[in-house]
Design a protein around this motif. Structure first.
Motif, mmCIF file in Angstrom:
data_model
loop_
_atom_site.group_PDB
_atom_site.id
_atom_site.type_symbol
_atom_site.label_atom_id
_atom_site.label_comp_id
_atom_site.label_asym_id
_atom_site.label_seq_id
_atom_site.Cartn_x
_atom_site.Cartn_y
_atom_site.Cartn_z
ATOM 1 N N GLN A 21 16.518 134.288 2.155
ATOM 2 C CA GLN A 21 14.859 134.415 2.674
ATOM 3 C C GLN A 21 14.572 133.814 1.174
ATOM 4 O O GLN A 21 13.460 133.466 1.145
ATOM 5 C CB GLN A 21 14.190 135.054 2.932
ATOM 6 N N ILE A 22 15.209 134.613 -0.179
ATOM 7 C CA ILE A 22 15.112 134.273 -1.172
ATOM 8 C C ILE A 22 14.750 132.842 -1.788
ATOM 9 O O ILE A 22 13.888 132.280 -2.623
ATOM 10 C CB ILE A 22 15.008 135.106 -1.914
ATOM 11 N N THR A 23 16.413 132.124 -1.301
ATOM 12 C CA THR A 23 16.008 131.337 -2.256
ATOM 13 C C THR A 23 15.169 129.879 -1.442
ATOM 14 O O THR A 23 14.991 128.771 -1.747
ATOM 15 C CB THR A 23 17.819 130.370 -1.968
ATOM 16 N N ILE A 24 15.157 130.307 0.028
ATOM 17 C CA ILE A 24 13.669 128.766 -0.103
ATOM 18 C C ILE A 24 13.042 128.901 -0.292
ATOM 19 O O ILE A 24 12.202 128.247 0.192
ATOM 20 C CB ILE A 24 13.740 129.548 2.009
ATOM 21 N N ILE A 25 12.470 130.235 -1.022
ATOM 22 C CA ILE A 25 10.997 129.788 -0.851
ATOM 23 C C ILE A 25 10.875 129.151 -2.786
ATOM 24 O O ILE A 25 10.251 128.390 -3.433
ATOM 25 C CB ILE A 25 10.816 131.141 -2.082
ATOM 26 N N ARG A 28 11.479 125.521 -1.406
ATOM 27 C CA ARG A 28 10.192 124.840 -0.523
ATOM 28 C C ARG A 28 9.350 124.452 -1.887
ATOM 29 O O ARG A 28 7.937 123.380 -1.565
ATOM 30 C CB ARG A 28 9.610 125.874 0.324
ATOM 31 N N ARG A 29 9.700 125.221 -3.052
ATOM 32 C CA ARG A 29 8.835 124.801 -4.335
ATOM 33 C C ARG A 29 9.154 124.094 -4.720
ATOM 34 O O ARG A 29 9.068 123.076 -6.170
ATOM 35 C CB ARG A 29 8.325 125.915 -4.824
ATOM 36 N N ALA A 55 10.730 127.236 -15.763
ATOM 37 C CA ALA A 55 9.270 127.021 -14.585
ATOM 38 C C ALA A 55 7.950 127.456 -15.769
ATOM 39 O O ALA A 55 7.907 127.740 -17.417
ATOM 40 C CB ALA A 55 8.718 128.128 -13.675
ATOM 41 N N THR A 56 6.863 127.263 -15.593
ATOM 42 C CA THR A 56 5.367 127.758 -15.901
ATOM 43 C C THR A 56 5.093 128.943 -15.520
ATOM 44 O O THR A 56 5.988 129.677 -14.681
ATOM 45 C CB THR A 56 4.194 127.198 -16.037
ATOM 46 N N GLU A 57 4.435 129.634 -16.448
ATOM 47 C CA GLU A 57 4.340 131.150 -15.682
ATOM 48 C C GLU A 57 3.129 130.963 -14.612
ATOM 49 O O GLU A 57 3.369 132.128 -14.674
ATOM 50 C CB GLU A 57 3.637 131.926 -16.888
ATOM 51 N N ASP A 58 2.525 129.974 -15.151
ATOM 52 C CA ASP A 58 1.717 130.070 -12.997
ATOM 53 C C ASP A 58 2.851 129.934 -12.507
ATOM 54 O O ASP A 58 2.233 130.957 -11.293
ATOM 55 C CB ASP A 58 1.126 129.755 -13.743
ATOM 56 N N ILE A 59 3.708 129.320 -12.285
ATOM 57 C CA ILE A 59 4.514 128.871 -11.246
ATOM 58 C C ILE A 59 5.637 129.863 -11.150
ATOM 59 O O ILE A 59 5.401 130.558 -9.621
ATOM 60 C CB ILE A 59 5.275 127.907 -10.877
ATOM 61 N N LYS A 62 3.696 132.868 -9.402
ATOM 62 C CA LYS A 62 3.029 132.199 -7.580
ATOM 63 C C LYS A 62 4.372 132.649 -6.706
ATOM 64 O O LYS A 62 4.542 133.626 -5.754
ATOM 65 C CB LYS A 62 2.496 130.994 -7.586
ATOM 66 N N VAL A 63 5.897 132.588 -7.345
ATOM 67 C CA VAL A 63 7.066 132.115 -6.428
ATOM 68 C C VAL A 63 7.479 134.347 -6.639
ATOM 69 O O VAL A 63 7.400 134.777 -5.708
ATOM 70 C CB VAL A 63 7.947 131.479 -7.742
ATOM 71 N N VAL A 64 6.673 135.017 -8.068
ATOM 72 C CA VAL A 64 7.353 136.321 -7.345
ATOM 73 C C VAL A 64 5.900 136.926 -6.582
ATOM 74 O O VAL A 64 6.761 138.076 -5.853
ATOM 75 C CB VAL A 64 7.109 137.392 -9.387
ATOM 76 N N LYS A 65 5.395 136.461 -6.504
ATOM 77 C CA LYS A 65 4.453 137.204 -5.515
ATOM 78 C C LYS A 65 4.291 136.906 -3.982
ATOM 79 O O LYS A 65 4.297 137.873 -3.215
ATOM 80 C CB LYS A 65 2.742 136.310 -6.070
ATOM 81 N N GLN A 66 4.986 135.464 -3.811
ATOM 82 C CA GLN A 66 5.466 135.093 -2.677
ATOM 83 C C GLN A 66 6.828 136.171 -1.989
ATOM 84 O O GLN A 66 6.980 136.572 -1.127
ATOM 85 C CB GLN A 66 5.667 133.722 -2.090
ATOM 86 N N ILE A 67 7.470 136.528 -3.579
ATOM 87 C CA ILE A 67 8.694 136.774 -3.402
ATOM 88 C C ILE A 67 8.206 137.921 -2.524
ATOM 89 O O ILE A 67 8.873 138.849 -1.581
ATOM 90 C CB ILE A 67 9.980 136.567 -3.938
#
Length: 182
Positions: A21-25, A28-29, A55-59, A62-67
Motif C-alpha cells: 500500500q505504501i509503495t503504490i503511493i 503512482r507519483r 524529491a522537492t519538499e513540496d512533493i 504531499k506524499v507523507v500526507k497521502q501516506i
C-alpha cells in the motif's frame, strides 16, 4: 525547485500488505524509492518504516500526507539529513588471494574502520558501516584494485535527534486528551 534526499519515517502496526500500500503511493507519483528498511520501533507493537527518496519538499510533504491518510498508518514524518543520525551497512566479498596480494589487511581495516566477518581460503567478507559515500568509496577502491565478487548495501537506518520517537509525543498527547475527558 531543488530536489534533495529526504527520509520518510512511517509508524504502523505490523500489518500484512501495508508495504504494498505504501509503495503504490510512490509508484503512482513516479517517485523512485532510494532505500527502504522496516523494523520494530522502540514502542512495543509498533513497526517503523524508513524510506529515502530524492524529491522537492513540496512533493515529499504531499506524499507523507497521502501516506498519513491510510487507515493502518499511525503517523508519517519526513526529515532531512540534519534532523537525523543515520547509517547503512555494506558487505563486500573479495577473493582472499587478491586481498593478500594487495598488502596489509590491517591498513584496509584502519582506513575504512571495517570488520572481517568471515575469512577462508577462497574469500573474505568485509563489513563497513557508514554513510552512502563512505560505503561507496570503499566499493570503488576494492573494485578498482582487487575486484569485488559480491556486494550488498542495506537501506538507511535512522533515528531522530530528538529525545524520543516523534510518535511518542503524539501518543502522549492523545493519552492526555482522552485522560482529561474521562
Amino acid at each position: 525547485m531543488e530536489t534533495k534526499l529526504y527520509t520518510i519515517t512511517i509508524f504502523s502496526e505490523n500489518t500484512v500488505g501495508l508495504l504494498g500500500q505504501i509503495t503504490i503511493i510512490f509508484t503512482r507519483r513516479s517517485i523512485n524509492i532510494e532505500t527502504l528498511s522496516v523494523s520494530p520501533s522502540a514502542i512495543k507493537g509498533i513497526h517503523k518504516f524508513t524510506i529515502t527518496l530524492f524529491a522537492t519538499e513540496d512533493i515529499v510533504s504531499k506524499v507523507v500526507k497521502q501516506i498519513d491518510k491510510r487507515i493502518d498508518i499511525l503517523k508519517a514524518y519526513y526529515n532531512t539529513d540534519e534532523d537525523l543520525v543515520f547509517q547503512e551497512i555494506a558487505l563486500y566479498k573479495v577473493a582472499t588471494e587478491k586481498l593478500l596480494e594487495k598488502g596489509s589487511i590491517e591498513d584496509l581495516v584502519r582506513k575504512y574502520h571495517i570488520r572481517i566477518l568471515e575469512m577462508n581460503n577462497d574469500f573474505v567478507v568485509l563489513q563497513k558501516a557508514g554513510h552512502y559515500n563512505e560505503t561507496q568509496q570503499m566499493f570503488e577502491e576494492l573494485s578498482g584494485s582487487i575486484g569485488v565478487l559480491q556486494f550488498i548495501r542495506s537501506g538507511r537506518v535512522a533515528i531522530t535527534r530528538s529525545k524520543v520517537e516523534r510518535l511518542s509525543d503524539m501518543l502522549n498527547a492523545i493519552q492526555e486528551k482522552y485522560g482529561e475527558n474521562n
